[in-house]
Write an enzyme that holds these catalytic residues in place. Structure first.
Site, mmCIF file in Angstrom:
data_model
loop_
_atom_site.group_PDB
_atom_site.id
_atom_site.type_symbol
_atom_site.label_atom_id
_atom_site.label_comp_id
_atom_site.label_asym_id
_atom_site.label_seq_id
_atom_site.Cartn_x
_atom_site.Cartn_y
_atom_site.Cartn_z
ATOM 1 N N SER A 94 0.989 0.386 0.109
ATOM 2 C CA SER A 94 0.704 1.592 0.883
ATOM 3 C C SER A 94 0.559 1.236 2.359
ATOM 4 O O SER A 94 1.532 0.811 2.983
ATOM 5 C CB SER A 94 -0.532 2.301 0.317
ATOM 6 N N LEU A 95 -0.645 1.374 2.966
ATOM 7 C CA LEU A 95 -0.782 1.020 4.379
ATOM 8 C C LEU A 95 -0.406 -0.441 4.613
ATOM 9 O O LEU A 95 0.014 -0.819 5.723
ATOM 10 C CB LEU A 95 -2.208 1.284 4.870
ATOM 11 N N ARG A 119 -1.795 7.695 11.078
ATOM 12 C CA ARG A 119 -1.500 7.925 9.663
ATOM 13 C C ARG A 119 -2.769 8.340 8.921
ATOM 14 O O ARG A 119 -2.766 9.295 8.131
ATOM 15 C CB ARG A 119 -0.913 6.648 9.049
#
Length: 317
Positions: A94-95, A119
């Site tokens: 993900s991140l 984000r």
């Protein structure tokens, strides 16, 4: 063959990076640059808390990235490790995909911090608190999880359709669902009927990696207009395709898709193993290693968090 991998949200904790910063100027410089880029004392929040401030999505995302990049910089500066010489691929959960791209030179550290701050803010703002939810299915395979998500998406009382989808395919024993709170509650109730050992609601403030994140995807698309990725020094396995990517335009496209799309971590790790990766090095956390071990066979997994870990890895490489 070796891959360096980078953790995602949930790996943050008070005190992260403190030992590295005390031991290495390279680590301190990372935290200082991130603080300057964001115009806030994120390093102080990482070191001292409070915990509820660190766990805010807009803080947790750049903090986790900064901690992992600080670990990488210690390896590079203090131990002479050159990432492109020691690995064939990078990937992040993900991140962590942004961290991987930063590590591979596709984004500068300052740009990565700013992108992750945006984000986090955009993902939080996309859905009012309480409207969305997520849950982890333990002991459920991906096919059954998909069937469960489809069943839970319909409100039996009204027949109305809500969002309920697979957000993270983490490993053969753990799948995460995301969507409207009502649909996730139904999924938790139905989980055992679909083969899950149990279902656990996740303490998150928004339903990540599902169609409800469309406003956040649009915000990231706009952000990349001003901050385009460069060609990375080595290929990055993308979350949404479980395939390597090195073209900047494709990287941008996939990062936008990733906000709403499934994190195909199990498939990514299997695909890396299939092309010959036999060693995975997790930088900045110890959360990915168990998933990788459950998703691959005959692979070596190392987690690097402390200065001692860095020294041990440098000797091993």
């Amino acid at each position: 063959m070796r891959a360096f991998v980078f953790p995602g949200q949930g790996s943050q904790k008070i005190g992260m990076g403190v030992e590295l910063a005390a031991a290495s100027a390279a680590a301190r410089e990372v935290f200082e640059e991130v603080d300057d880029a964001l115009g806030q004392k994120l390093a102080a929040i990482m070191a001292e808390g409070p915990e509820d401030t660190l766990t805010l999505t807009e803080n947790a995302q750049p903090a986790i990235m900064a901690n992992a990049i600080a670990t990488l910089r210690v390896l590079e500066r203090d131990f002479g490790i050159v990432l492109a010489d020691k690995a064939e691929y990078v990937a992040g959960h993900s991140l962590g995909e942004y961290t991987a791209l930063c590590a591979a030179g596709a984004f500068s550290l300052s740009d990565t911090a700013r992108l992750l701050k945006l984000r986090g803010q955009s993902m939080q703002a996309a859905v009012p608190v309480g409207v969305g939810a997520m849950c982890a299915l333990l002991g459920a395979d991906i096919e059954k999880a998909g069937e469960l998500a489809e069943a839970a998406a319909t409100d039996p009382a009204t027949g109305a359709k809500e969002v309920c989808t697979v957000a993270n395919d983490n490993d053969p024993t753990q799948v995460v669902l995301s969507g409207h709170a009502g649909a996730i509650a139904r999924a938790i109730e139905l989980a055992k009927d679909y083969g899950a050992r149990r279902a656990v609601p996740l303490p998150v403030s928004a339903p990540f990696h599902c169609p409800l994140m469309e406003p956040a995807a649009a915000a990231m698309d706009a952000a990349f207009e001003a901050t385009m990725p460069r060609v990375p020094h080595l290929p990055v396995f993308a979350n949404v395709t479980a395939q390597p990517v090195a073209d900047p335009e494709q990287i941008r496209k996939l990062l936008v898709e990733q906000v709403m799309g499934r994190v195909r971590w199990r498939e990514s790790m299997g695909a890396m193993a299939d092309v010959g990766v036999s060693q995975f090095v997790e930088l900045g956390g110890k959360v990915l290693a168990p998933m990788i071990k459950r998703s691959t066979t005959d692979t070596d997994v190392i987690s690097v968090v402390t200065m001692e870990d860095c020294e041990a890895l440098a000797k091993a490489l």
